[in-house]
Design a protein around this motif. Structure first.
Motif, PDB file in Angstrom:
ATOM      1  N   GLU A 163       6.381  52.747  55.028  1.00  0.00           N
ATOM      2  CA  GLU A 163       6.427  54.354  55.410  1.00  0.00           C
ATOM      3  C   GLU A 163       6.743  54.279  56.770  1.00  0.00           C
ATOM      4  O   GLU A 163       6.205  53.783  57.611  1.00  0.00           O
ATOM      5  CB  GLU A 163       5.213  55.124  55.169  1.00  0.00           C
ATOM      6  N   ARG A 164       7.800  55.150  57.105  1.00  0.00           N
ATOM      7  CA  ARG A 164       7.939  55.513  58.441  1.00  0.00           C
ATOM      8  C   ARG A 164       7.195  56.626  59.211  1.00  0.00           C
ATOM      9  O   ARG A 164       7.054  57.498  58.743  1.00  0.00           O
ATOM     10  CB  ARG A 164       9.725  55.746  58.735  1.00  0.00           C
ATOM     11  N   ARG A 165       6.517  55.991  60.371  1.00  0.00           N
ATOM     12  CA  ARG A 165       5.470  56.892  60.970  1.00  0.00           C
ATOM     13  C   ARG A 165       5.828  57.533  62.358  1.00  0.00           C
ATOM     14  O   ARG A 165       5.057  58.282  62.900  1.00  0.00           O
ATOM     15  CB  ARG A 165       4.145  56.131  61.143  1.00  0.00           C
ATOM     16  N   PHE A 166       6.835  56.876  62.771  1.00  0.00           N
ATOM     17  CA  PHE A 166       7.255  57.650  64.265  1.00  0.00           C
ATOM     18  C   PHE A 166       8.858  58.213  63.998  1.00  0.00           C
ATOM     19  O   PHE A 166       9.426  57.943  63.168  1.00  0.00           O
ATOM     20  CB  PHE A 166       7.697  56.453  65.182  1.00  0.00           C
ATOM     21  N   ALA A 297       4.520  47.707  65.572  1.00  0.00           N
ATOM     22  CA  ALA A 297       4.036  47.614  63.815  1.00  0.00           C
ATOM     23  C   ALA A 297       3.560  48.923  63.409  1.00  0.00           C
ATOM     24  O   ALA A 297       3.719  49.102  62.196  1.00  0.00           O
ATOM     25  CB  ALA A 297       3.087  46.483  63.748  1.00  0.00           C
ATOM     26  N   HIS A 298       3.038  49.603  64.165  1.00  0.00           N
ATOM     27  CA  HIS A 298       2.459  51.026  63.617  1.00  0.00           C
ATOM     28  C   HIS A 298       3.577  51.865  63.244  1.00  0.00           C
ATOM     29  O   HIS A 298       3.571  52.631  62.327  1.00  0.00           O
ATOM     30  CB  HIS A 298       1.639  51.693  64.805  1.00  0.00           C
ATOM     31  N   GLY A 299       4.791  51.777  63.687  1.00  0.00           N
ATOM     32  CA  GLY A 299       5.893  52.544  63.336  1.00  0.00           C
ATOM     33  C   GLY A 299       6.395  52.451  62.051  1.00  0.00           C
ATOM     34  O   GLY A 299       7.045  53.452  61.431  1.00  0.00           O
ATOM     35  N   ASN A 300       6.053  51.492  61.670  1.00  0.00           N
ATOM     36  CA  ASN A 300       6.775  51.149  59.889  1.00  0.00           C
ATOM     37  C   ASN A 300       5.711  50.463  59.281  1.00  0.00           C
ATOM     38  O   ASN A 300       5.484  49.279  59.492  1.00  0.00           O
ATOM     39  CB  ASN A 300       7.891  50.601  60.035  1.00  0.00           C
TER      40      ASN A 300
END
Length: 316
Positions: A163-166, A297-300
């Motif tokens: 999931e793309r989070r940014f 790494a949080h971005g995806n």
């Protein structure tokens, strides 16, 4: 349950992540011990490679000051510890049949350790030429980045789509900040290469970078300010976009680590680079690289397999 029975079990996700954390700490830790070699002038305590001295794998009394031999030999020995940690992690994720991305990152970590050992040996054979030492340090930071991303990915499910989070803006700012960090590290090795700590007392300034240290320090500082600026821009966009709390928390910790590293670097400059500041600066380099990787790494991400109460960490 006996120890051998435990070994036969498929490692749990929590166990895999513990192994990943050990690899991350080991990759960052060996750069710290390497800096101790440099500031104590022990770089040629063992004057050949892969043996410590001609005809001997271990330190030889009288060949060089014993303390220098012990420090250099100890740093070399830690390579085997890092290698063992990467092998254990690889076997764990392989037995757990994790997805290809995780297995690939674990392989890169293991191969990277081998390459680093060879580069370290070459730097000894070249009598610590500044550029050979720089080449030895920079891949270590790449391996820290890889280990930090692997630590994040191990906690994710394999059977769901990422999931793309940014937003695109935030994602590009994080990537640009990471590129700026690479410039910070490169210019930092140049400052060190022209500075007073050659790595071995007998070498002196032979093979050092023949450029003004002050000018290089200014370039290094400018790179640091650019890195900090792009990171702050990313934090602002993440806050504006109401990014996930865990990602925003990681970004704030990263900014704090950058400020601490900036303060250490500033202190080095005005204090004339005392020996004790170098290992601290190197250690914080690993911390900053790791948190940059965490934020990236949080971005995806995929759906986490671990809940916070199962593995409590600010980067989860």
């Amino acid at each position: 349950m006996t120890f051998w029975e435990r070994l036969k079990q498929v490692p749990t996700v929590k166990t895999q992540r513990i192994f990943a954390l050990i690899v991350l700490l080991a990759q960052a830790g060996i750069t710290f011990t390497g800096s101790l070699v440099r500031v104590t002038g022990s770089g040629l305590g063992c004057n050949t490679w892969p043996l410590c001295h001609e005809g001997s794998l271990f330190p030889v009394p009288g060949a060089n000051p014993l303390v220098h031999q012990v420090i250099e030999f100890g740093n070399r020995t830690l390579t085997f510890v890092v290698a063992a940690a990467t092998i254990v992690l690889f076997i764990a994720v392989l037995r757990a049949r994790r997805r290809g991305e995780i297995i690939t990152l674990s392989v890169i970590s293991g191969i990277g350790v081998l390459i680093q050992a060879i580069i370290g040996g070459i730097s000894v054979l070249l009598e610590l030429r500044w550029w050979s030492v720089a080449i030895h340090f920079l891949p270590s930071m790449v391996l820290v980045f890889v280990a930090a991303v692997l630590y994040m990915r191990v906690a994710e499910a394999d059977d769901v789509a990422p999931e793309r989070r940014f937003s695109n803006t935030a994602r590009w700012l994080v990537v640009i900040a990471a590129v700026a960090l690479s410039l910070v590290l490169i210019t930092g090795t140049m400052v060190t290469g022209s500075g007073p700590h050659s790595g071995d007392a007998a070498v002196g300034m032979e093979g050092r970078l023949d450029l003004p240290t002050q000018t290089l320090a200014y370039v290094h500082a400018a790179s640091m300010y650019a890195y900090l600026a792009f990171t702050l821009f990313a934090v602002f966009i993440l806050r504006r976009d109401k990014a996930p709390k865990d990602a925003f928390k990681t970004s704030m910790v990263l900014v704090a680590m950058i400020v601490i590293q900036w303060a250490i670097g500033l202190g080095q400059y005005y204090l004339g680079v005392p020996r004790w500041t170098v290992p601290l600066h190197i250690l914080m380099s690993g911390v900053v690289v790791a948190f940059t990787a965490f934020l990236y790494a949080h971005g995806n991400r995929r759906l986490p397999l671990l809940k916070p109460e199962q593995f409590n960490t600010s980067t989860s």
